[in-house]
Design an enzyme around this catalytic site. Structure first.
Site, PDB file in Angstrom:
ATOM      1  N   SER A   1     -21.284 -12.062  24.733  1.00  0.00           N
ATOM      2  CA  SER A   1     -19.897 -12.507  24.856  1.00  0.00           C
ATOM      3  C   SER A   1     -19.517 -12.661  26.327  1.00  0.00           C
ATOM      4  CB  SER A   1     -18.957 -11.515  24.170  1.00  0.00           C
ATOM      5  OG  SER A   1     -17.637 -12.007  24.173  1.00  0.00           O
TER       6      SER A   1
ATOM      7  N   HIS B   1      -0.956   2.157  16.147  1.00  0.00           N
ATOM      8  CA  HIS B   1      -1.150   1.001  17.041  1.00  0.00           C
ATOM      9  C   HIS B   1      -0.096   0.987  18.145  1.00  0.00           C
ATOM     10  CE1 HIS B   1      -4.126  -0.485  14.200  1.00  0.00           C
ATOM     11  NE2 HIS B   1      -3.246  -0.411  13.231  1.00  0.00           N
TER      12      HIS B   1
ATOM     13  N   ASP C   1      -2.795  -6.183  15.576  1.00  0.00           N
ATOM     14  CA  ASP C   1      -2.136  -4.872  15.587  1.00  0.00           C
ATOM     15  C   ASP C   1      -2.169  -4.229  16.967  1.00  0.00           C
ATOM     16  OD1 ASP C   1      -0.979  -4.315  13.131  1.00  0.00           O
ATOM     17  OD2 ASP C   1      -2.863  -3.710  12.214  1.00  0.00           O
TER      18      ASP C   1
ATOM     19  N   GLU D   1      -6.154   5.195  13.300  1.00  0.00           N
ATOM     20  CA  GLU D   1      -7.098   4.290  13.973  1.00  0.00           C
ATOM     21  C   GLU D   1      -7.805   4.919  15.167  1.00  0.00           C
ATOM     22  OE1 GLU D   1      -3.154   3.397  16.065  1.00  0.00           O
ATOM     23  OE2 GLU D   1      -3.811   3.909  14.043  1.00  0.00           O
TER      24      GLU D   1
ATOM     25  N   ALA E   1      -0.205  -9.071  10.655  1.00  0.00           N
ATOM     26  CA  ALA E   1      -0.431  -7.738  11.225  1.00  0.00           C
ATOM     27  C   ALA E   1      -0.820  -6.688  10.191  1.00  0.00           C
ATOM     28  CB  ALA E   1       0.812  -7.288  11.982  1.00  0.00           C
TER      29      ALA E   1
ATOM     30  N   ARG F   1       0.827  -1.203   0.000  1.00  0.00           N
ATOM     31  CA  ARG F   1       0.000   0.000   0.000  1.00  0.00           C
ATOM     32  C   ARG F   1       0.864   1.257   0.000  1.00  0.00           C
ATOM     33  NH1 ARG F   1      -3.711  -1.421   5.116  1.00  0.00           N
ATOM     34  NH2 ARG F   1      -1.719  -2.360   5.747  1.00  0.00           N
TER      35      ARG F   1
ATOM     36  N   SER G   1     -10.885  -2.038   8.353  1.00  0.00           N
ATOM     37  CA  SER G   1     -11.602  -3.030   9.152  1.00  0.00           C
ATOM     38  C   SER G   1     -12.552  -3.842   8.282  1.00  0.00           C
ATOM     39  CB  SER G   1     -12.384  -2.329  10.267  1.00  0.00           C
ATOM     40  OG  SER G   1     -11.514  -1.712  11.181  1.00  0.00           O
TER      41      SER G   1
ATOM     42  N   TYR H   1      -1.242   4.873  10.403  1.00  0.00           N
ATOM     43  CA  TYR H   1      -1.635   3.921  11.431  1.00  0.00           C
ATOM     44  C   TYR H   1      -0.454   3.765  12.401  1.00  0.00           C
ATOM     45  CZ  TYR H   1      -5.747   2.367   8.795  1.00  0.00           C
ATOM     46  OH  TYR H   1      -6.952   2.312   8.152  1.00  0.00           O
TER      47      TYR H   1
END
Length: 369
Positions: free
Chosen positions: A218, A95, A268, A117, A297, A15, A132, A93
Site C-alpha cells: 500500500s 469510536h 466510524d 473496539e 456508520a 441491534r 469487522s 462501541y
C-alpha cells in the site's frame, strides 16, 4: 452489580447489547439486569423473553437511574447524554477519536468507559472482530449493489459473464474487514486487488486465496494506479482507537471512473477517504465528482440478528468481569480490558483519543491508582 441495557436509538439501529441468554448468565452470577421496553424487538427478542430470563423491564429513565453499568451496542448520541450519571460505567462501541462531543461528555461526567473496539488480546481485537467480519462482507455486497445503473453506478456486474470483463474490486487494508471483503468479492467472481503495508500480511493473504487475487504494497503510487482501474474500492484501514488516515484524497477522485463506488468501512473512525462523511441506512450514499460514496456508520445494523448474536457472544465474558470486579479491579487483572479503557474519572486513558483532539492523556495504569 446492576446492569442496564437501553434500546438503541441511532437511525436504523436494531441491534441490542444483551440477549435473553446473556441476561440469564448475568442473573445466574448474582447481578440485576434492567432492560428497556422493546430493546430487543428489532432482532426478535420480546420483553417477555427477557423477563423469563430474569430481567426487569422498565423505561429508559428508570434504567439509567438504577444501572451502575450501561451495556449498549453503539456510542451514545447527543439526546442520550443527559441520562448518564457521574461515575457510571459504559460498555459499548465508542469510536471516540471521531466524536469530540461524546468524549467531552464522558470526561465531564467522569464516566468509566470501556470501548469494545479497543479491547485487545495477543490474538487481536476480540470484540471488534465479529462486526469487522460482517462489515467487510457487507462492503462488497453494497459495492456490488450501488455499482448498478439503477442506483447511479456505472452499470457493472462484478462477476462479469462469459465474454465480458469482470468488475475490479480494490481493497485497501488486509485486516479482518479486508479479508472478509475479499472473500465475498472472490466468491462473486470479481477481479480483486488487496493492498496493505505489511509484507507478511500480504504473503498470508496471497496464500489464503491461492494466488487468485492480486496483492500490492500500500504505497501512494499503487493506490493511485488501482483507483484508475477500480469499479469498487473498499476502505478497510484501522488504527485501533485512533482517527483513520485519509488514503484517498479529493483530487484522486478525478482518476476514477464515473459511477465507481467507494465504500468506507473506516467511517466510524472518521473515514479513510478525504471526501467521506457518515451516512445512514436511510440515506446511505452521496456523489462527489461522479464517484458514489457509501459511508454508513453502522453497517452491521442492517443484519441485526446475526450482528447481535456475534457481538454479544464476544462481549459477554468481559461484561461479566466488569460486573464482578468493578472497572478498576477488572482492568488491573485483565490486560485486554486495560486496553479497552478509554475514559476514567475525568481522564482520557486511550492515546489515540487524546491525540485526535490534542487533549491531555493519562495512562490507564495511572488513572486507576
Amino acid at each position: 452489580m446492576i446492569i442496564g441495557c437501553p434500546k438503541e436509538i441511532k437511525v436504523q439501529e436494531y441491534r441490542v447489547g444483551l440477549t435473553p441468554a446473556n441476561v440469564h448468565t448475568y442473573v445466574e452470577n448474582g447481578h440485576t439486569v434492567y432492560i428497556e421496553t422493546g430493546a430487543g424487538v428489532g432482532v426478535g427478542f420480546s420483553d417477555e423473553d427477557y423477563r423469563a430470563a430474569g430481567a426487569i423491564i422498565t423505561d429508559k429513565k428508570e434504567l439509567f437511574e438504577k444501572a451502575e453499568m450501561i451495556v449498549k451496542v453503539k456510542e451514545p448520541i447527543e439526546e442520550e447524554y443527559h441520562y448518564f450519571r457521574d461515575n457510571q460505567v459504559l460498555f459499548t462501541y465508542l469510536h471516540l477519536a471521531a466524536d469530540k462531543p461524546l468524549t467531552d461528555m464522558l470526561v465531564e461526567k467522569k464516566i468509566q468507559s470501556i470501548a469494545y473496539e479497543t479491547i485487545k488480546t495477543k490474538d487481536g481485537l476480540p470484540c471488534l472482530a465479529p462486526m469487522s467480519m460482517i462489515a467487510g462482507r457487507l462492503a462488497t455486497l453494497e459495492g456490488a449493489k450501488y455499482i448498478q445503473k439503477t442506483f447511479g453506478g456505472e452499470g457493472v456486474l462484478l462477476s462479469g459473464t462469459a465474454g465480458t470483463p469482470k468488475g475490479k474490486v480494490v481493497i485497501i487494508g488486509g485486516g479482518v474487514v479486508g479479508l472478509n471483503a475479499a472473500q465475498i468479492a472472490v466468491g462473486m467472481g470479481a477481479d480483486v486487488t488487496l493492498l496493505d503495508i505489511n509484507a507478511a500480511r500480504l504473503a498470508y493473504v496471497d496464500q489464503m486465496f491461492g494466488m487468485h487475487i492480486t496483492t500490492l504494497t500500500s504505497t501512494r503510487g499503487n493506490i493511485l494506479k488501482c483507483l484508475a482501474e477500480a469499479d469498487v474500492v473498499v476502505g478497510a484501514v484501522l488504527i485501533p482507537g485512533a482517527k483513520a488516515p485519509h488514503l484517498v484524497r479529493r483530487e484522486d477522485l478525478k482518476l476514477m471512473k464515473q459511477g465507481a463506488v467507494l465504500v468506507d468501512v473506516a467511517i466510524d473512525q472518521g473515514g479513510c477517504f478525504e471526501t467521506s462523511h457518515a451516512t445512514t441506512h436511510n440515506d446511505p450514499t452521496y456523489i462527489v465528482d461522479g464517484v458514489i460514496h457509501y459511508c454508513v456508520a453502522n453497517m452491521p445494523g442492517c443484519v441485526a440478528r446475526t450482528s447481535t448474536l456475534g457481538l454479544t457472544d464476544s462481549t459477554l465474558r468481559y461484561g461479566l468481569e466488569i460486573a464482578k470486579l468493578g472497572v478498576k479491579e477488572a482492568c488491573l487483572q485483565d490486560p485486554a480490558l486495560m486496553f479497552g479503557l478509554n475514559t476514567y474519572n475525568g481522564h482520557i486513558t486511550f492515546k489515540g483519543v487524546s491525540d485526535a483532539f490534542d487533549l491531555p492523556y493519562t495512562a490507564p495504569e495511572v488513572a486507576l491508582q
